[in-house]
Design a protein around this motif. Structure first.
Motif, PDB file in Angstrom:
ATOM      1  N   GLU A 332     -43.893  -0.154  35.450  1.00  0.00           N
ATOM      2  CA  GLU A 332     -43.299   0.672  36.344  1.00  0.00           C
ATOM      3  C   GLU A 332     -44.352   1.784  36.337  1.00  0.00           C
ATOM      4  OE1 GLU A 332     -41.213   3.640  32.744  1.00  0.00           O
ATOM      5  OE2 GLU A 332     -41.535   1.831  31.762  1.00  0.00           O
ATOM      6  N   SER A 333     -44.391   2.447  37.415  1.00  0.00           N
ATOM      7  CA  SER A 333     -45.090   3.670  37.875  1.00  0.00           C
ATOM      8  C   SER A 333     -44.606   5.141  37.687  1.00  0.00           C
ATOM      9  CB  SER A 333     -45.669   3.559  39.103  1.00  0.00           C
ATOM     10  OG  SER A 333     -45.342   3.637  40.329  1.00  0.00           O
ATOM     11  N   TRP A 334     -45.567   6.158  37.057  1.00  0.00           N
ATOM     12  CA  TRP A 334     -44.397   7.250  37.799  1.00  0.00           C
ATOM     13  C   TRP A 334     -45.935   9.068  37.426  1.00  0.00           C
ATOM     14  CZ3 TRP A 334     -45.334   4.934  33.115  1.00  0.00           C
ATOM     15  CH2 TRP A 334     -45.980   5.579  31.889  1.00  0.00           C
ATOM     16  N   VAL A 335     -44.824   9.783  37.411  1.00  0.00           N
ATOM     17  CA  VAL A 335     -46.198  10.702  37.664  1.00  0.00           C
ATOM     18  C   VAL A 335     -46.457  11.737  36.712  1.00  0.00           C
ATOM     19  CG1 VAL A 335     -46.961  12.629  39.241  1.00  0.00           C
ATOM     20  CG2 VAL A 335     -46.457  10.578  40.708  1.00  0.00           C
ATOM     21  N   GLU A 336     -47.383  12.343  35.354  1.00  0.00           N
ATOM     22  CA  GLU A 336     -47.036  13.259  34.822  1.00  0.00           C
ATOM     23  C   GLU A 336     -48.736  14.172  35.156  1.00  0.00           C
ATOM     24  OE1 GLU A 336     -47.565  10.700  31.597  1.00  0.00           O
ATOM     25  OE2 GLU A 336     -48.898  11.459  30.717  1.00  0.00           O
ATOM     26  N   LYS A 337     -47.812  15.231  34.536  1.00  0.00           N
ATOM     27  CA  LYS A 337     -48.469  16.504  35.070  1.00  0.00           C
ATOM     28  C   LYS A 337     -49.654  16.279  33.831  1.00  0.00           C
ATOM     29  CE  LYS A 337     -46.816  19.800  37.024  1.00  0.00           C
ATOM     30  NZ  LYS A 337     -47.534  19.542  38.538  1.00  0.00           N
ATOM     31  N   GLY A 338     -51.308  15.988  34.145  1.00  0.00           N
ATOM     32  CA  GLY A 338     -52.075  15.445  33.319  1.00  0.00           C
ATOM     33  C   GLY A 338     -52.752  16.761  32.322  1.00  0.00           C
ATOM     34  N   LYS A 339     -53.416  17.098  31.310  1.00  0.00           N
ATOM     35  CA  LYS A 339     -54.459  18.063  30.591  1.00  0.00           C
ATOM     36  C   LYS A 339     -54.109  19.776  31.278  1.00  0.00           C
ATOM     37  CE  LYS A 339     -55.452  15.436  27.021  1.00  0.00           C
ATOM     38  NZ  LYS A 339     -56.418  13.819  26.818  1.00  0.00           N
ATOM     39  N   SER A 340     -55.071  19.740  32.092  1.00  0.00           N
ATOM     40  CA  SER A 340     -55.682  20.685  32.935  1.00  0.00           C
ATOM     41  C   SER A 340     -54.042  20.862  33.679  1.00  0.00           C
ATOM     42  CB  SER A 340     -56.583  19.672  33.845  1.00  0.00           C
ATOM     43  OG  SER A 340     -56.543  18.995  34.553  1.00  0.00           O
ATOM     44  N   GLY A 341     -52.966  19.766  34.278  1.00  0.00           N
ATOM     45  CA  GLY A 341     -51.765  20.382  35.207  1.00  0.00           C
ATOM     46  C   GLY A 341     -51.582  20.446  36.182  1.00  0.00           C
ATOM     47  N   HIS A 342     -51.840  19.139  36.479  1.00  0.00           N
ATOM     48  CA  HIS A 342     -52.246  18.361  37.453  1.00  0.00           C
ATOM     49  C   HIS A 342     -51.910  17.105  37.990  1.00  0.00           C
ATOM     50  CE1 HIS A 342     -55.283  21.860  39.448  1.00  0.00           C
ATOM     51  NE2 HIS A 342     -55.876  21.479  38.438  1.00  0.00           N
ATOM     52  N   ASN A 343     -51.069  16.979  39.023  1.00  0.00           N
ATOM     53  CA  ASN A 343     -50.323  16.114  38.954  1.00  0.00           C
ATOM     54  C   ASN A 343     -50.757  14.043  38.452  1.00  0.00           C
ATOM     55  OD1 ASN A 343     -47.882  16.761  38.787  1.00  0.00           O
ATOM     56  ND2 ASN A 343     -47.414  16.651  41.082  1.00  0.00           N
ATOM     57  N   THR A 344     -50.784  13.279  37.940  1.00  0.00           N
ATOM     58  CA  THR A 344     -52.084  12.143  37.122  1.00  0.00           C
ATOM     59  C   THR A 344     -50.592  10.731  37.418  1.00  0.00           C
ATOM     60  OG1 THR A 344     -53.152  13.315  36.023  1.00  0.00           O
ATOM     61  CG2 THR A 344     -53.276  11.391  35.585  1.00  0.00           C
ATOM     62  N   PHE A 345     -51.434   9.981  38.006  1.00  0.00           N
ATOM     63  CA  PHE A 345     -49.869   8.194  38.108  1.00  0.00           C
ATOM     64  C   PHE A 345     -50.822   8.160  36.966  1.00  0.00           C
ATOM     65  CE2 PHE A 345     -50.449   9.864  42.448  1.00  0.00           C
ATOM     66  CZ  PHE A 345     -49.831   9.276  43.110  1.00  0.00           C
ATOM     67  N   LYS A 346     -49.515   7.536  36.578  1.00  0.00           N
ATOM     68  CA  LYS A 346     -49.574   6.836  35.304  1.00  0.00           C
ATOM     69  C   LYS A 346     -48.866   5.256  35.522  1.00  0.00           C
ATOM     70  CE  LYS A 346     -51.313   9.560  32.791  1.00  0.00           C
ATOM     71  NZ  LYS A 346     -52.424   8.927  31.297  1.00  0.00           N
ATOM     72  N   TYR A 347     -49.470   4.444  35.211  1.00  0.00           N
ATOM     73  CA  TYR A 347     -48.833   2.727  35.062  1.00  0.00           C
ATOM     74  C   TYR A 347     -49.405   2.356  34.334  1.00  0.00           C
ATOM     75  CZ  TYR A 347     -50.848   3.921  40.247  1.00  0.00           C
ATOM     76  OH  TYR A 347     -50.640   4.822  40.995  1.00  0.00           O
ATOM     77  N   LYS A 348     -47.616   1.384  34.240  1.00  0.00           N
ATOM     78  CA  LYS A 348     -47.007   0.845  32.205  1.00  0.00           C
ATOM     79  C   LYS A 348     -47.910  -0.955  32.953  1.00  0.00           C
ATOM     80  CE  LYS A 348     -44.113  -0.348  29.121  1.00  0.00           C
ATOM     81  NZ  LYS A 348     -42.463  -0.439  28.166  1.00  0.00           N
ATOM     82  N   LEU A 349     -48.510  -0.883  32.777  1.00  0.00           N
ATOM     83  CA  LEU A 349     -48.874  -2.772  32.659  1.00  0.00           C
ATOM     84  C   LEU A 349     -48.415  -3.336  31.232  1.00  0.00           C
ATOM     85  CD1 LEU A 349     -51.501  -1.012  33.933  1.00  0.00           C
ATOM     86  CD2 LEU A 349     -51.532  -3.130  35.488  1.00  0.00           C
TER      87      LEU A 349
END
Length: 664
Positions: A332-349
Motif C-alpha cells: 500500500e501507499s499513502w501520503v502523510e505529513k512529515g516532521k516539517s509538515g510537508h507531504n511525504t509519500f510512504k510505501y509499505k513493502l
DNA sequence: GGCCCATCAGGAGC
DNA sequence: CGCTCCTGATGGGC
C-alpha cells in the motif's frame, strides 16, 4: 537448525575467479630444506632494499624446480574473461618490475564493437588491438548486459582491489586539510568507463549472479553489478510501455535506515518517497508523484515486485553496509505529513515469501550482540575464556555434541627453539605513528614503499611478505600492526552439517579485512619427520595452493600502476604450525576449493624476536553467518608432476561448483 | 578513542 | 546541460 546458515545462500562459491597466473612454488627440495632461520631474512637491509624472499634466498634459486612441471589442479577452466598479459617466465630471485602499461599508441581509438556503454572521455585508453585488449574489462558486451555469479563476483573483486589501491595512494599523499578522499568514486568511475560491470540491462526482479544475502560496502558496487544503478538515489526505476503511454516501474530501492522504517518485523519495510528536500536533508516542500515515487506507485498497481537493499550502519567503522534482501511486494501507499509538515509519500513493502533469510538473520544477530535473547544452541558464550578481546561463541544447532575435543586456547604462535634469530630485530624511527608515503620509514620501505594497509586496516594487496611494525618501533599508534592487534570481528565456532566444527562471523566482513592469525606450535618443516607432518590441525606453508588473482589490475587505471603486482610468487617458507594441542579459532576454519579467506605471511615481533606469522584475510565481502574457509592446499609429496593434477588425502565436502574433490 | 553531528565534493541517470 | 538523489569521508564537539 542445520540449514539456517547453509541454505540461506550459497556463499561457498565466493571465489571462482579464473586464476590468471600460476603460482609457482619454489620449495627447498624436500628434506634438504635449509634451517628455518639462521641468516635473518628480516634485515637490517640497506635503505630501499626490500627482499623478495623472506628466507635465505641464495639457495632457492638453484633449487627452483621446473615451474611448468609443477602442475596445479585447475578446477575451473573457465572462459577467458579477462586476462592479463602473461609474462614470459623469468629467472626468479630478482623480479624486475613488470609494467602493465602498454606503449602509447595514441589515436585511432575505437570503441569495441557494439559497445553500448557510455563512456566518459577516456584519459588515455589503449587501442583495442588484440595485444591491448587485456586492459579493457575483458567482459563481452553480452556479459555486460546479462551477468552471472562468476561475473558478479569478479566485478566486485576488481572494483575493491582498485578501490583499496586508490585508497592507499590517497593515504600516501600529503593532502590538504578538508579534502575528502573518495577512493570508492574513483574506483567506481574507472570500472564504469572501462566496462568492468555487468547486468547493465536494467530489469525488475532477479538480477543474475546477485544472491540474496550478498553484502556491499559502497553504493557503487551495487551499481556495477546491476542491482541498483543510481549512485545516490534510493529508488531505481525503468520506463516501460503501459496501456496507453510509457510509465515508470520501480526495480529496486535502497533503505538506508536513516528514515523511520523498522517496526521490528524484518520482512516489512515502510519506505519514504523521494523529493521535497531542496535544502540538504531538510524537507522544504511537498513530495510530488513523479520519478521514483511514481514508479513505486505504478509497481504497486501492477503488482510488480521490487528488489530491496537494506542499509545498516556499522557501529565499528562509521561505515554503512548494504545487504540485498530479495524481492518485496508493495502492499500500500499513502501520503502523510512529515516532521516539517510537508507531504511525504510512504510505501509499505512486504517481503515475498519463500526466500532464504538475509536481513532477518542480520537483525537477529544485532539482538544477540545486545545480549537480549540467548543464542540458540549456545554451548559457551566465549570459548576463549577471555583470551580474545572479542568473545568467540561456541554453538551447536545441528546435533548433541557439546564441543570440540579439548585444546589449549592461545592467541599467539609458540615457536620452537630452532626458530631463534641470531640477530636482533630493528624497526623504524618514526614518531608515534608511521605515515603512509614516508619513504624514510624503514618498515614502509621493507614493504616496497607502500603502506600495506588502508586507513581502516584493510590489506591492499597480497604480497610474498608483509612487514609490520613491531614493539621495537617507537610508533605506538601505528596502523602497520593490523595482525598484532587481535581479532576485530565477532566470530563463532559452530557445528557444520557434514564437516565437523567450522568458523563463521556475526559481523559482515569487508574484503581485505584481517580475520585472525593461525596460532599453534610452530615447527621448522625441514626438521619435522614427514610422517608427523600433518593432521587435521596442521597448517603447512609448503603445500601446493591453488593460485588466484586478488590484487588490483594496474592496467585498469594508468595512474595506479606501480611496482610488481604479481601474485605469482614463491613460497619458500618451510613453516608448519600445529594447532592440535594449542591453537586459536583458526584451527576450526575448514577447507574449501572456493574459499572466501586467504592466508598471507606477515612478519612482526613476538617476545622481542621477529617471526613469520600466517594471517588470514577476507578475499571478498563475507555476509554474516557465512562459513569462513580457506584453501588447505595439497601436500606436495602427493601430487604427480607430469600433467596430472594433485590430489589430497581427504575427501572434500566443500560443495563448491569447482570442488577438486580432495585436499590436504 | 568513540559516538554524533554538520559539512562538503561527488557520479550517474534522467 | 542542469537537476536530483536514503553518499561517504572528515573534523569538531562532547
Amino acid at each position: 537448525m542445520a540449514g539456517s546458515a547453509g541454505n540461506y545462500s550459497d556463499k561457498t562459491r565466493v571465489l571462482d575467479i579464473r586464476p590468471l597466473r600460476t603460482l609457482k612454488p619454489v620449495f627447498p627440495s624436500g628434506n634438504q630444506a635449509p634451517p628455518f632461520v639462521c641468516a635473518p631474512p628480516f634485515g637490517p637491509f640497506p635503505p630501499g632494499f626490500s627482499p623478495f624472499y623472506p628466507f635465505s634466498a641464495s639457495q632457492t634459486n638453484q633449487h627452483t624446480p621446473d615451474l611448468n612441471q609443477a602442475q596445479y589442479p585447475q578446477p575451473h577452466q573457465q572462459p577467458q574473461r579477462y586476462q592479463q598479459p602473461r609474462n614470459p617466465p623469468e629467472p626468479s630471485l630478482v623480479t624486475p618490475l613488470r609494467s602493465f602499461r602498454s606503449p602509447d599508441l595514441s589515436n585511432g581509438d575505437t570503441e569495441p564493437e557494439g559497445s553500448t556503454v557510455k563512456r566518459k572521455i577516456p584519459k588515455k585508453r589503449p587501442i583495442a588491438r588484440p595485444e591491448n585488449m587485456n586492459f579493457e574489462s575483458g567482459i563481452s558486451v553480452a556479459d555486460r548486459e546479462n551477468g552471472n555469479r562468476e561475473l558478479v563476483v569478479s566485478v566486485l573483486m576488481r572494483f575493491d582491489a582498485l578501490r583499496r589501491r586508490f585508497s592507499q595512494l590517497e593515504d600516501a599523499k600529503e593532502v590538504a586539510v578538508g579534502i575528502i578522499k573518495r577512493a570508492d568514486l574513483k574506483a567506481g568511475s574507472t570500472c564504469m568507463s572501462r566496462g568492468v560491470r555487468t547486468n547493465t540491462k536494467k530489469r525488475p526482479g532477479i538480477v543474475p549472479g546477485v544472491e540474496i544475502g550478498d553484502i556491499f560496502f559502497f553504493r557503487f558496487e551495487m551499481c556495477l553489478v546491476g542491482l541498483h544503478s543510481p549512485s545516490m538515489a534510493g529508488i531505481d526505476y525503468l520506463v516501460v510501455k503501459g496501456e496507453t503511454e510509457e510509465e515508470p516501474i520501480a526495480t529496486s530501492i535502497v533503505s538506508s535506515g536513516y528514515y523511520d522504517n523498522d517496526e521490528g518485523n524484518p520482512d516489512v519495510l515502510i519506505y519514504t518517497g523521494q523529493g521535497g528536500n531542496a535544502d540538504k536533508d531538510k524537507q522544504t516542500s511537498d513530495q510530488k508523484l513523479e520519478r521514483g515515487n511514481l514508479a513505486l506507485e505504478k509497481s504497486l498497481r501492477r503488482n510488480s515486485a521490487v528488489r530491496v537493499i537494506r542499509g545498516l550502519k556499522e557501529s565499528s567503522h562509521n561505515a554503512k553496509i548494504y545487504m540485498y534482501d530479495g524481492l518485496y511486494e508493495i502492499k500500500e501507499s499513502w501520503v502523510e505529513k512529515g516532521k516539517s509538515g510537508h507531504n511525504t509519500f510512504k510505501y509499505k513493502l512486504v517481503r515475498a515469501p519463500g526466500q532464504p533469510p538475509a536481513f532477518a538473520t542480520w537483525t537477529a544477530i544485532q539482538k544477540w550482540q545486545a545480549g537480549l535473547p540467548s543464542r540458540q544452541g549456545l554451548i559457551l558464550p566465549d570459548m576463549t575464556s577471555g583470551a580474545e578481546s572479542i568473545p568467540v561463541s561456541l554453538v551447536n544447532e545441528v546435533d548433541t555434541e557439546n564441543g570440540p575435543a579439548y585444546f589449549t586456547y592461545s592467541t599467539t604462535v609458540i615457536y620452537s627453539e630452532s626458530f631463534k634469530l641470531t640477530q636482533p630485530s630493528f624497526g623504524c624511527d618514526c614518531g608515534t605513528s608511521c605515515k603512509p608515503g614516508n619513504l624514510d620509514c624503514h618498515c614502509i620501505r621493507k614493504n616496497g614503499g607502500d603502506f600495506p594497509y588502508t586507513s581502516i586496516g584493510g590489506l591492499v594487496s597480497r604480497k610474498p611478505m608483509i612487514y609490520e611494525c613491531s614493539p621495537s618501533c617507537p610508533c605506538s599508534t601505528c596502523k602497520n600492526k593490523v595482525t598484532q592487534m587481535g581479532q576485530k570481528v565477532r566470530l563463532e565456532v559452530f557445528k557444520t552439517a557434514n564437516r565437523g566444527w567450522g568458523l563463521r562471523s556475526w559481523d559482515p566482513i569487508r574484503a581485505g579485512s584481517f580475520i585472525c592469525i593461525y596460532a599453534g606450535e610452530a615447527k621448522d618443516k625441514s626438521k619435522v619427520q614427514q610422517t608427523m607432518a600433518s593432521d587435521d590441525y596442521t597448517f603447512d606453508t609448503t603445500r601446493v595452493y591453488t593460485p588466484f588473482k586478488w590484487n588490483y589490475e594496474p592496467g585498469l587505471a594508468d595512474e595506479v600502476a606501480s611496482e610488481e603486482m604479481s601474485e605469482e610468487y614463491d613460497i619458500p617458507l618451510p613453516l608448519i604450525i600445529s594447532a592440535k594441542n594449542v591453537g586459536n579459532v583458526a584451527r576450526f576454519m575448514n577447507h574449501s576449493c572456493s574459499p572466501n579467506v586467504f592466508w598471507q605471511p606477515v612478519t612482526y615481533e613476538n617476545n622481542s624476536q621477529l617471526f613469520v606469522h600466517v594471517a588470514f584475510f577476507a578475499i571478498s565481502h563475507i555476509p554474516p553467518m557465512t562459513e569462513l574457509t580457506y584453501d588447505y592446499g595439497v601436500t606436495r609429496t602427493i601430487g604427480t608432476q607430469n600433467g596430472n593434477p594433485l590430489y589430497g588425502k581427504k575427501k572434500c565436502f566443500c560443495g563448491s561448483e569447482y570442488c577438486r574433490g580432495s585436499f590436504g
